[in-house]
Write an enzyme that holds these catalytic residues in place. Structure first.
Site, PDB file in Angstrom:
ATOM      1  N   ASP A   1      31.336  49.274  66.494  1.00 38.08           N
ATOM      2  CA  ASP A   1      31.519  48.578  65.227  1.00 38.08           C
ATOM      3  C   ASP A   1      30.942  47.174  65.306  1.00 38.08           C
ATOM      4  O   ASP A   1      30.800  46.593  66.392  1.00 38.08           O
ATOM      5  CB  ASP A   1      33.004  48.499  64.868  1.00 38.08           C
ATOM      6  CG  ASP A   1      33.623  49.861  64.634  1.00 38.08           C
ATOM      7  OD1 ASP A   1      32.874  50.789  64.281  1.00 38.08           O
ATOM      8  OD2 ASP A   1      34.852  49.989  64.812  1.00 38.08           O
ATOM      9  N   LYS A   2      30.624  46.613  64.173  1.00 34.56           N
ATOM     10  CA  LYS A   2      29.998  45.293  64.114  1.00 34.56           C
ATOM     11  C   LYS A   2      30.747  44.273  64.965  1.00 34.56           C
ATOM     12  O   LYS A   2      30.134  43.513  65.736  1.00 34.56           O
ATOM     13  CB  LYS A   2      29.936  44.823  62.658  1.00 34.56           C
ATOM     14  CG  LYS A   2      29.416  43.408  62.483  1.00 34.56           C
ATOM     15  CD  LYS A   2      29.437  42.986  61.028  1.00 34.56           C
ATOM     16  CE  LYS A   2      28.981  41.527  60.875  1.00 34.56           C
ATOM     17  NZ  LYS A   2      28.994  41.087  59.460  1.00 34.56           N
TER      18      LYS A   2
END
Length: 371
Positions: free
Chosen positions: A194-195
């Site tokens: 995830d970012k």
């Protein structure tokens, strides 16, 4: 080891009504292509901004509203003019001011047209089509040969272009890093973080390596371990969460515990608590599957949401403003020569500082077992 099981099936939500623009078939339209000249799409672009308008071709089309189209909505005529584009992209072009009616800018999709009116449409490329551009990005490379690259992804770096993040992604950086990435699916990306998750991840550099890595992940021959900081303290020092995961039917940007009968996919996370204070716990999470947001969903379902993970109920704490998750260990066999490989990656300063507060020790000195 305590194991959490799936909850009973919950009722499916009511189906969403189709928007008006999908309820009627589009009428045919005659189109005329107006040539437009521009430099090659591969021209230079800013590192984090979309390409300048003069670096790609904008096709222009125009049509006169026919008698049988009199009274149609503007968006219906646009669909007929450019059926190869999605309605959402045409709506986006409307919002950008790329549609004119009788020489005046038009932005209202529901506007009713009259026979003889001239509709002009500028067909700028979709943001997604512009995303696959090489952009130099500083990468911390832990290992690299002609087949495989392993990196330490910083928090904040998006792995793959998506709405809201069409440039400045890891994929863009890989396209700039080596020429072969352009010929590979997703530039060689075989799994994602995830970012706001930091840590170790692998990338294939050849088609043979990408194929082998994908197969190894599917066969659960790739072992991954994460460090996590969560609100609350678990009842047991070790436990396993085995709950199926699927798209949240009510909030589409989230994942959720969803029964298999409703489309959820089996997922298992083993969790070990290696330290805690009165309100927070330091956890080591081992994945046995790789579902989207798996650790975040499983810990939230266990009443242990990650620090600063607002999507799943975790409030900021201990000076952390992004979700407290770090991929610390990756073990696999080399995709070509099958040599066993092990990569460990220490967390960044923000995570390490919070970890020390909770455990009284640095993250690399945790009680986490070795693979």
């Amino acid at each position: 080891m305590t194991r959490l099981q799936a909850p009973p099936l919950h009722p499916k939500p009511e189906p969403e009504p189709k928007p008006e623009s999908e309820s009627e078939p589009a009428e045919p339209a005659r189109t005329v292509q107006i040539p437009s000249t521009a430099r090659d799409f591969a021209a230079s672009t800013d590192e984090h901004d979309p390409p300048a308008e003069d670096t790609y071709v904008i096709e222009q089309r125009q049509v006169l509203v026919a008698p049988e189209q009199h009274g149609l909505r503007l968006d219906k005529v646009l669909v007929a003019m450019a059926p190869e584009f999605s309605r959402s992209h045409l709506q986006h072009l409307l919002g950008q001011g790329r549609v004119q009616v009788d020489g005046l800018q038009a932005r209202v999709a529901s506007r009713r047209l009259k026979v003889g009116q001239r509709v002009r449409l500028e067909l700028a490329p979709t943001e997604e089509s512009l995303a696959y551009v090489a952009q130099p990005i500083a990468l911390e490379v832990l290992f690299e040969d002609e087949h495989l690259m392993v990196i330490n992804k910083p928090a904040g770096l998006v792995v793959h272009p998506a709405p809201g993040n069409w440039s400045g992604t890891l994929l863009n950086g890989l396209l700039a890093h080596h020429a072969g990435a352009a010929a590979l699916p997703r530039a060689g990306i075989v799994h994602r973080l995830d970012k706001d998750t930091s840590g170790v991840m692998m990338v294939g550099k050849t088609l043979a390596a990408v194929t082998a890595l994908v197969r190894a992940i599917a066969a659960r021959q790739v072992h991954r371990r994460y460090l996590a900081l969560a609100h609350g303290v678990p009842q047991h020092p070790e436990f396993s969460v085995e709950l199926p995961i699927g798209r949240d039917p009510r909030v589409r940007v989230r994942m959720a515990v969803v029964p298999v009968a409703a489309g959820g996919k089996a997922a298992r996370t083993d969790v070990q608590c290696v330290g805690h204070d009165a309100r927070h716990s330091a956890l080591v999470c081992t994945l046995h599957s790789g579902r989207t947001h798996q650790i975040r969903v499983h810990l939230s379902a266990s009443q242990l949401p990650l620090l600063a993970d607002g999507l799943y109920g975790g409030k900021p704490a201990l000076k952390l403003e992004r979700q407290a998750l770090h991929a610390t260990l990756l073990c696999l066999n080399h995709p070509v020569n099958e040599q066993p490989l092990r990569f460990e990656c220490l967390p960044p300063a923000d995570f390490a500082g919070a970890w020390a507060v909770v455990t009284g020790a640095s993250a690399n000195a945790s009680k986490a077992p070795r693979a």
